[in-house]
Design an enzyme around this catalytic site. Structure first.
Site, mmCIF file in Angstrom:
data_model
loop_
_atom_site.group_PDB
_atom_site.id
_atom_site.type_symbol
_atom_site.label_atom_id
_atom_site.label_comp_id
_atom_site.label_asym_id
_atom_site.label_seq_id
_atom_site.Cartn_x
_atom_site.Cartn_y
_atom_site.Cartn_z
ATOM 1 N N SER A 139 44.872 42.034 27.233
ATOM 2 C CA SER A 139 44.313 41.146 26.478
ATOM 3 C C SER A 139 43.781 40.587 27.305
ATOM 4 O O SER A 139 42.037 40.326 26.770
ATOM 5 C CB SER A 139 44.817 40.520 25.213
ATOM 6 N N LYS B 175 39.532 32.890 29.035
ATOM 7 C CA LYS B 175 39.922 33.960 28.326
ATOM 8 C C LYS B 175 39.425 32.906 27.080
ATOM 9 O O LYS B 175 39.681 32.133 26.389
ATOM 10 C CB LYS B 175 41.170 34.500 28.447
ATOM 11 N N SER C 198 48.749 41.058 29.490
ATOM 12 C CA SER C 198 48.170 41.053 29.064
ATOM 13 C C SER C 198 46.827 40.031 30.477
ATOM 14 O O SER C 198 46.013 40.154 30.360
ATOM 15 C CB SER C 198 47.830 39.567 28.044
#
Length: 537
Positions: free
Chosen positions: A208, A133, A232
């Site tokens: 996210s 990420k 997330s």
């Protein structure tokens, strides 16, 4: 003064696209049109990938690790195949934030030379490409978190997890897109724009960690690492039909990662793996803990990976509804089927009620996130005069709480944690089975409610989001007459009811969530295997 945020963003997007070599750009004559919603079959059907590239990128991480160790595949072969497929994924879903192809291929060649010379792999993750990420720092590259002010400010160091993965022989080859500050349940920001769900590009891939979920669902990664502060990891997994583990704070290293709310620790952000299969999740989790991350991250707990023997007969509490937002029909159907199959498999199933605790946790977390009055986000927007996105309205409108009021929130959180644990222990539960979200998937801009996940961030419990094997069926998952006439409870419930569009999500995978107590990562993974086996029966 820096350039305008729009100018900075446009240059960053162009640079990202330019970083993809010509050989990995989809030829115009086979590029799927925008009207093609499901692009997951593109690698198989396009004729653009070789048989070897498909064999490699369709393999699980556990299979690849064995083949890399044996020498059946070279690390360079595997890395090139995933770089190409990740490049295609980005062109079709806008899932990347950084490419690290040169670094990845140099690392792969070094690993191959070491294996050829010594006959030994570098470490337990030798040669395996792992996507990460955007918030993970990689020396020499940006970690923008979707803010134009952080573009062109490469990190001088690696995140602790990145250093550990590299030392274990893994290859970091791409970073993936996130929403602004990583605080939106869908992946969209002013720099890179919106990430699309490869299973249906009109649907969100979640947030996210939505860049990760889109990449993995497309097959551009067999294992990715995301983070979770309110859902997330679990929400993107649910939106794309993947497996993930949300660990308790302290199990995996978080040092030197970038945060949009730096210093906010009332609820801790954690990181964990996303993958198409449970075996990969379990392998990654064990290998990372076996690297003794507590020697490098002072907040990691010195808890070795433990062997657990879970009971043949689990006692599972079922949360049908958190009394805030009623799950939509496909979630209720999947939960009912799971309960029926678990009972047939001999497990003890009991009702678990929220008793107001879930709503209380959601309200607490919402207050924690904006307790600084939105100053953290505003400070990152201000240098380029970037505006607040509409999804960040609560941060724009927030008023600072002050230290005393923040301490009162801590006391409320502690009280909730104590009471929830007391209830759990009194019931003698092994796990809770519940929705990951009220929906299986949603169209863009319609992910309204994170209460089914954020409650377990507030409690800091271990949780797995997992695919049930079921898919939304518009023939059976429409609203009943009772659904249509029921009185809604609040604005979130009303929105969920009003915006439910079974036609739009027809065919999408359905995930559920399995929860264990704090620091029971080994147990929740073992129990998830039992639940999955029961569902397959």
């Amino acid at each position: 003064m820096p350039g305008s945020w729009k100018e900075i963003a446009a240059k960053k997007r162009a640079a990202l696209l330019d970083s993809i070599p010509e050989e990995w750009r989809i030829p115009a004559n086979i590029l799927p049109p925008e009207s093609q919603l499901d692009v997951t079959a593109f690698p198989q059907k396009s004729g653009w990938f070789t048989a070897e590239e498909l064999e490699i990128t369709n393999s699980s991480a556990t299979v690849l690790l064995k083949r890399l160790r044996s020498g059946k595949y070279s690390s360079e072969q595997v890395t090139k195949a995933f770089c190409k497929r990740a490049s295609a994924a980005h062109q079709l879903t806008n899932c990347l934030s950084e490419t690290l192809f040169d670094l990845a291929l140099r690392t792969a060649r070094t690993l191959d030379e070491h294996l050829a010379t010594t006959g030994q792999p570098i470490g337990p993750l030798h040669g395996l490409p792992i996507s990460i990420k955007d918030n993970f720092q990689v020396r020499g590259t940006d970690a923008t978190l979707g803010f134009s002010s952080l573009v062109g400010k490469p990190s001088p160091f690696n995140s602790t997890l990145v250093d550990l993965l590299l030392a274990a022989g893994a290859i970091v080859y791409v970073k993936t897109n996130v929403p602004t500050a990583m605080m939106i349940a869908e992946t969209v920001n002013n720099v890179f724009g919106r990430t699309l769900n490869p299973r249906n590009r009109k649907l969100t891939s979640g947030g996210s960690s939505g860049g990760e979920s889109a990449l993995i669902a497309f097959g551009g990664s067999c294992l990715g690492v995301g983070s979770d502060i309110g859902g997330s990891l679990r929400i993107p997994a649910a939106c794309t039909g993947l497996w993930t583990l949300r660990p308790s704070a302290g199990r995996f290293p978080t040092a030197k990662t970038r945060s949009g709310l730096a210093g906010q620790e009332a609820v801790m952000s954690v990181n964990g793996p996303l993958a198409p299969d449970l075996a990969t999740i379990a392998t990654y989790s064990q290998k990372v803990v076996e690297l003794s991350p507590w020697l490098d991250d002072p907040k990691c707990l010195p808890i070795p990976w433990r062997k657990v023997d879970v009971s043949k007969k689990l006692k599972i509490g079922v949360l049908w509804d958190d009394d805030v937002v009623l799950p939509t029909p496909p979630i209720r159907r999947a939960l009912q089927l799971a309960v029926d199959k678990l009972r047939r498999a001999g497990h003890d199933i009991v009702e678990w009620k929220s008793e107001g605790m879930h709503e209380r946790a959601a309200r607490l977390i919402a207050r924690m996130f904006v307790s600084d009055g939105g100053k953290s986000v505003r400070a990152l927007l201000a240098p380029t005069r970037e505006p607040f996105r509409p999804e960040m309205r609560s941060y724009e409108d927030a008023a600072e709480l002050g230290v005393y009021n923040m301490w009162q929130i801590h006391l409320e959180r502690n009280d909730l944690q104590s009471k929830y644990l007391d209830r759990w222990n009194a019931a003698g539960l092994d796990a809770i089975l519940c929705p990951t979200a009220p929906y299986a998937a949603v169209e863009h801009d319609k992910f309204r409610y994170v209460g089914y996940t954020c409650v377990y961030n507030c409690l800091d419990y271990s949780a797995v989001s997992f695919p049930t094997g079921l898919r939304v069926d518009k023939q059976v998952d429409g609203f009943s007459a009772e659904d249509q006439t029921r009185e809604t409870r609040n604005e979130f419930d009303q929105k969920t009811k009003d915006e439910y569009n079974v036609e739009a999500i027809d065919g999408q995978p359905i995930n559920l969530q399995l929860v264990a107590r704090r620091l029971e990562e080994e147990k929740v993974l073992a129990m998830a295997e039992k639940v999955s086996d029961a569902l397959k029966a």
